[in-house]
Design a protein around this motif. Structure first.
Motif, PDB file in Angstrom:
ATOM      1  N   GLY A 225       0.803  -1.219   0.000  1.00  0.00           N
ATOM      2  CA  GLY A 225       0.000   0.000   0.000  1.00  0.00           C
ATOM      3  C   GLY A 225       0.835   1.267   0.000  1.00  0.00           C
ATOM      4  N   ALA A 226       1.971   1.251   0.681  1.00  0.00           N
ATOM      5  CA  ALA A 226       2.828   2.444   0.764  1.00  0.00           C
ATOM      6  C   ALA A 226       3.480   2.765  -0.576  1.00  0.00           C
ATOM      7  CB  ALA A 226       3.896   2.243   1.831  1.00  0.00           C
ATOM      8  N   GLU A 227       3.504   1.802  -1.483  1.00  0.00           N
ATOM      9  CA  GLU A 227       4.110   2.039  -2.798  1.00  0.00           C
ATOM     10  C   GLU A 227       3.099   2.583  -3.804  1.00  0.00           C
ATOM     11  OE1 GLU A 227       6.090  -1.566  -4.077  1.00  0.00           O
ATOM     12  OE2 GLU A 227       6.354  -2.155  -1.984  1.00  0.00           O
ATOM     13  N   VAL A 228       1.824   2.542  -3.450  1.00  0.00           N
ATOM     14  CA  VAL A 228       0.760   2.977  -4.361  1.00  0.00           C
ATOM     15  C   VAL A 228       0.354   4.396  -3.992  1.00  0.00           C
ATOM     16  CG1 VAL A 228      -1.554   2.462  -5.222  1.00  0.00           C
ATOM     17  CG2 VAL A 228      -0.014   0.600  -4.615  1.00  0.00           C
ATOM     18  N   LEU A 229       0.905   5.371  -4.683  1.00  0.00           N
ATOM     19  CA  LEU A 229       0.732   6.781  -4.335  1.00  0.00           C
ATOM     20  C   LEU A 229      -0.256   7.465  -5.280  1.00  0.00           C
ATOM     21  CD1 LEU A 229       4.494   7.622  -3.771  1.00  0.00           C
ATOM     22  CD2 LEU A 229       2.796   7.062  -2.026  1.00  0.00           C
TER      23      LEU A 229
ATOM     24  N   ILE B  98      -2.712   1.498  -8.589  1.00  0.00           N
ATOM     25  CA  ILE B  98      -3.540   2.119  -7.556  1.00  0.00           C
ATOM     26  C   ILE B  98      -4.869   1.380  -7.426  1.00  0.00           C
ATOM     27  CG2 ILE B  98      -4.760   4.258  -6.928  1.00  0.00           C
ATOM     28  CD1 ILE B  98      -2.506   5.816  -8.278  1.00  0.00           C
TER      29      ILE B  98
ATOM     30  N   SER C 273      -1.525   3.322   1.956  1.00  0.00           N
ATOM     31  CA  SER C 273      -1.482   4.140   0.740  1.00  0.00           C
ATOM     32  C   SER C 273      -1.792   5.601   1.048  1.00  0.00           C
ATOM     33  CB  SER C 273      -2.474   3.591  -0.289  1.00  0.00           C
ATOM     34  OG  SER C 273      -2.473   4.375  -1.457  1.00  0.00           O
TER      35      SER C 273
ATOM     36  N   SER D  11       0.853   8.669   0.776  1.00  0.00           N
ATOM     37  CA  SER D  11       0.518   9.739  -0.162  1.00  0.00           C
ATOM     38  C   SER D  11       0.544  11.101   0.528  1.00  0.00           C
ATOM     39  CB  SER D  11      -0.856   9.487  -0.783  1.00  0.00           C
ATOM     40  OG  SER D  11      -0.860   8.308  -1.561  1.00  0.00           O
TER      41      SER D  11
ATOM     42  N   THR E 249      10.235   3.077   0.940  1.00  0.00           N
ATOM     43  CA  THR E 249       9.765   1.964   0.108  1.00  0.00           C
ATOM     44  C   THR E 249      10.905   1.225  -0.578  1.00  0.00           C
ATOM     45  OG1 THR E 249       9.366   3.513  -1.733  1.00  0.00           O
ATOM     46  CG2 THR E 249       7.500   3.000  -0.293  1.00  0.00           C
TER      47      THR E 249
END
Length: 469
Positions: free
Chosen positions: A190-194, A335, A382, A386, A403
């Protein structure tokens, strides 16, 4: 009526400990917090004058996978004399971090696990995952983009169909937590999906990634259920999501959301990896033959090839512009992983029982009970990433540095999960999923629709619509 008749039967005792979803959210968030804290407190800044241009996480060198090699597998850990590259500290670091975190959580898992037994089993699984990474790093294998997930399945299948899971005894029972590894990896993902990725290509990129994907997903699922009449709706859904969104990660998230069987996930992943290898080589040549420019070709590649790494390779074969556009379209598409998983989970909790011929009325409480909570962890990670990304001039560097480490941890968690899946499967179970060739037909038909619609949408978005004019 005597007293014994009036005594209510004891209710079945619920298994103690926290569910895998809750443990996955806790483990994922703690790992993200650890990596972010290391970036903020001990990160190394690169300066140009007085301006910070990059931040390096101090854990980066201690979380990695074995590297590439050609003839000697040892080179995967040390590099060659001409190009030395020590990766063994990163492999050992990943083992320590994940081993400590997961073992510490073992006593509160459902079912509870003895920490000593869990750690022993985890060490065995990590060794097998390391072997899978080594196999994936061989130069010839790597050139065909045969990723670690495939080799992890192969290694697991060999173990599961020879000595079997029972050979690990209590160690295996404690540490083989397929869903836990998958869901923890997805929370980290989730942290990689900005959301800021949306701004990179603007509306054209969103059109290609967000309009075509749900159309292909829904159409392919309908085709599988109504035309092919596939027996397993969950297998249909996992293949549809794998092919339409972004391959392995989408398949894993969707499989967890619709409670697909392990062999169904394996079938979807196997199809995806095989077709990705073919499309990675064929599409750049096709684009060149058709005379498409790099922008249009890159958008087409980014919206159709499943794996992000394969997208970058295929885009790079066309040129720098194609690489940038392809990678950005794929990131915008990524995303949708959380959105798709959320939608599938809601659909499955409210409609899956209707397959039995009934239309059940399920209340909000029952929906919450069935809903896979890990999706909320993915979305929360996410959103937080973001917000940090957009918070300041250094936000992008802080998230990127964090990340850079969590991607490595996520890869190991997914690799461990595929080892477990392979061990739990036997070839008879796996082959039964291909009965009648319907999964293959579904994938080919769905991917054909995906390729055609994506090209049409990319042409419309990048060449026809006069954005801003």
């Amino acid at each position: 009526m005597n007293d014994s008749d009036s005594t209510p039967a004891p209710s079945p005792e619920k298994p103690s400990g926290l569910s895998e979803d809750v443990i996955a959210i806790v483990a994922g968030m703690l790992l993200l917090a650890l990596c972010f804290a290391a970036t903020v407190t001990m990160g190394t800044e690169t300066l140009e004058g007085e301006t910070v241009t990059a931040i390096t996480n101090p854990l980066k060198g201690y979380v990695s996978k074995p590297g590439g090699w050609e003839a000697n597998p040892v080179d995967a850990f040390t590099g060659t004399a001409e190009k030395p590259k020590l990766t063994w500290p990163g492999t050992l670091g990943a083992l320590v971090i994940l081993g400590v975190f997961m073992t510490a959580l073992a006593p509160i898992m459902r079912p509870k696990a003895n920490p000593g037994a869990f750690l022993g089993g985890f060490l065995i699984l990590f060794l097998l995952a390391t072997i899978a990474y080594i196999l994936a790093g061989q130069s010839v294998v790597k050139s065909y983009n045969l990723e670690y997930a495939l080799w992890a399945l192969v290694v697991g299948l060999i173990i599961g169909n020879t000595i079997g899971k029972q050979a690990f005894g209590a160690l295996g029972e404690a540490a083989m937590r397929t869903e836990l590894y998958i869901k923890t990896g997805l929370v980290i993902l989730g942290a990689e999906v900005l959301f800021s990725r949306l701004m990179a290509l603007g509306l054209p990129g969103v059109m290609v990634a967000w309009v075509v994907t749900p159309i292909v997903l829904i159409t392919t699922f309908w085709f599988g259920q109504k035309i092919l009449k596939m027996k397993s709706a969950s297998l249909n859904m996992v293949i549809s999501a794998d092919m339409s969104v972004c391959g392995v990660s989408a398949a894993i998230a969707t499989a967890a959301a619709c409670k697909a069987k392990k062999e169904e996930l394996s079938v979807a992943i196997g199809l995806s990896l095989c077709f990705t290898a073919v499309m990675m080589a064929v599409m750049p040549a096709l684009i060149t033959t058709m005379g498409l420019d790099e922008e249009l070709g890159g958008a087409w590649i980014g919206g159709t090839i499943d794996a992000t790494g394969a997208v970058a390779v295929a885009g790079g074969l066309l040129g720098e512009t194609a690489l940038e556009v392809a990678a950005t379209v794929k990131m915008i598409q990524n995303i949708l992983i959380g959105v798709i998983a959320f939608g599938v989970a809601v659909y499955w909790t409210t409609r899956s029982d209707s397959d039995e011929g009934e239309s059940p009325k399920i209340g909000a409480g029952e929906i919450w009970k069935r809903f896979p909570k890990f999706v909320l962890g993915f979305i929360a990670a996410s959103i937080i990433a973001s917000l940090i990304y957009a918070s300041s001039s250094e936000g992008e560097m802080l998230v990127s540095a964090t990340t850079a480490v969590t991607k490595g941890l996520r890869g190991w968690l997914f690799c461990l999960a595929f080892i477990c899946i392979g061990i739990d499967l036997n070839f008879r179970q796996l082959s039964s999923q291909f009965h009648g060739g319907k999964p293959l037909i579904l994938y080919i038909c769905g991917q054909t629709l995906n390729v055609i619609l994506t090209l049409a949408m990319a042409y419309l978005a990048f060449k026809v619509i006069p954005w801003g004019s």
